[in-house]
Scaffold this motif. Sequence first.
Motif, PDB file in Angstrom:
ATOM      1  N   ASP A 107      -4.841  -3.102  27.462  1.00 46.92           N
ATOM      2  CA  ASP A 107      -4.002  -2.996  28.790  1.00 46.92           C
ATOM      3  C   ASP A 107      -3.387  -1.937  28.712  1.00 46.92           C
ATOM      4  OD1 ASP A 107      -4.975  -5.480  29.804  1.00 46.92           O
ATOM      5  OD2 ASP A 107      -3.172  -6.599  28.938  1.00 46.92           O
ATOM      6  N   ARG A 108      -3.361  -1.075  30.070  1.00 47.67           N
ATOM      7  CA  ARG A 108      -2.377  -0.072  30.202  1.00 47.67           C
ATOM      8  C   ARG A 108      -1.438  -0.103  31.311  1.00 47.67           C
ATOM      9  NH1 ARG A 108      -6.241   4.810  31.537  1.00 47.67           N
ATOM     10  NH2 ARG A 108      -4.328   5.413  32.107  1.00 47.67           N
ATOM     11  N   LEU A 109      -0.215   0.351  30.780  1.00 52.25           N
ATOM     12  CA  LEU A 109       0.931   0.152  31.846  1.00 52.25           C
ATOM     13  C   LEU A 109       1.016   1.585  32.100  1.00 52.25           C
ATOM     14  CD1 LEU A 109       3.518  -2.303  29.721  1.00 52.25           C
ATOM     15  CD2 LEU A 109       1.708  -2.555  31.659  1.00 52.25           C
ATOM     16  N   GLU A 110       1.568   1.702  33.489  1.00 50.56           N
ATOM     17  CA  GLU A 110       1.621   3.058  33.838  1.00 50.56           C
ATOM     18  C   GLU A 110       2.911   3.132  34.677  1.00 50.56           C
ATOM     19  OE1 GLU A 110      -1.465   4.839  36.333  1.00 50.56           O
ATOM     20  OE2 GLU A 110      -3.042   3.981  34.921  1.00 50.56           O
ATOM     21  N   SER A 111       3.972   3.973  34.557  1.00 49.38           N
ATOM     22  CA  SER A 111       5.161   3.922  35.068  1.00 49.38           C
ATOM     23  C   SER A 111       4.896   4.559  36.553  1.00 49.38           C
ATOM     24  CB  SER A 111       6.012   4.628  34.401  1.00 49.38           C
ATOM     25  OG  SER A 111       7.235   4.869  34.865  1.00 49.38           O
TER      26      SER A 111
ATOM     27  N   ASN B 254      14.096 -12.559  31.454  1.00 46.70           N
ATOM     28  CA  ASN B 254      13.223 -11.356  30.920  1.00 46.70           C
ATOM     29  C   ASN B 254      13.500 -10.185  31.946  1.00 46.70           C
ATOM     30  OD1 ASN B 254      11.515  -9.735  29.460  1.00 46.70           O
ATOM     31  ND2 ASN B 254       9.989 -10.252  30.808  1.00 46.70           N
ATOM     32  N   SER B 255      13.936  -8.946  31.713  1.00 48.55           N
ATOM     33  CA  SER B 255      13.850  -7.804  32.632  1.00 48.55           C
ATOM     34  C   SER B 255      13.016  -6.897  32.380  1.00 48.55           C
ATOM     35  CB  SER B 255      15.353  -7.214  32.792  1.00 48.55           C
ATOM     36  OG  SER B 255      15.491  -6.798  31.388  1.00 48.55           O
ATOM     37  N   GLY B 256      11.895  -7.287  31.709  1.00 48.63           N
ATOM     38  CA  GLY B 256      10.972  -6.244  31.334  1.00 48.63           C
ATOM     39  C   GLY B 256       9.406  -6.815  31.487  1.00 48.63           C
ATOM     40  N   VAL B 257       8.654  -5.914  31.111  1.00 52.02           N
ATOM     41  CA  VAL B 257       7.269  -6.493  31.281  1.00 52.02           C
ATOM     42  C   VAL B 257       6.569  -6.879  29.882  1.00 52.02           C
ATOM     43  CG1 VAL B 257       4.616  -5.357  31.704  1.00 52.02           C
ATOM     44  CG2 VAL B 257       6.626  -4.565  33.047  1.00 52.02           C
ATOM     45  N   ILE B 258       5.919  -7.972  29.885  1.00 51.77           N
ATOM     46  CA  ILE B 258       5.431  -8.691  28.891  1.00 51.77           C
ATOM     47  C   ILE B 258       3.763  -8.470  29.029  1.00 51.77           C
ATOM     48  CG2 ILE B 258       5.020 -10.823  27.357  1.00 51.77           C
ATOM     49  CD1 ILE B 258       7.886 -11.669  28.466  1.00 51.77           C
ATOM     50  N   VAL B 259       3.137  -7.937  27.940  1.00 56.71           N
ATOM     51  CA  VAL B 259       1.422  -7.750  28.023  1.00 56.71           C
ATOM     52  C   VAL B 259       1.113  -8.424  26.771  1.00 56.71           C
ATOM     53  CG1 VAL B 259      -0.102  -5.872  28.168  1.00 56.71           C
ATOM     54  CG2 VAL B 259       1.997  -5.778  29.205  1.00 56.71           C
TER      55      VAL B 259
END
Length: 131
Positions: A125-129, A115-120
Motif C-alpha cells: 500500500d502507498r500513502l500519499e500526503s 486514533n488520529s492517524g492512518v492505519i494500513v
Amino acid sequence: MDTANNVMPFVTAAIDAYGTGVLAKTSELAADTEVARGSRILQRVFGRGDAHSRQVIGQVAGAKPDDEPSRTALKLALMEAFRTDPLLAREVAAMLPRVAVTAAGERSVAVGSGNSGVIVTGDGDRLESSR
C-alpha cells in the motif's frame, strides 16, 4: 469531551448511591467499585464544594435515573471543569479503569482509545500526503 463521556457512568452511579452527600462520602472510597470510583472523581472535580457544584449534584441526586436534562447539566459542568483545567482532565482520565485491548488474527490492529492517524495493514500500500 471524551473524558466527560467516560466518567459519566461512574459519577452518576456515585450520585445515585450517595445523593447530595457524595462529596463527603469517604468510608468506601478505597473500594474499587464503580460507585467508589465515581465518588473519587466527583471529589477531585467538585471537591471544593462550591454552590454551583452542590446545585448540579443535587439536581442529579433529586432526579430519576432517566432524567436526561439533569445528567446533561452534570456532563456540561464536567466538560467546563476539564476545559478550564486540562491537567484536571488528564488526572481524571488516569482515574478511569484501563481496558485491555487485543488484536487477533493476521495483520490485526488494536486501538485502545481514539486514533488520529492512518492505519494500513496491506502489502504494497502507498500513502500519499496531500501536502
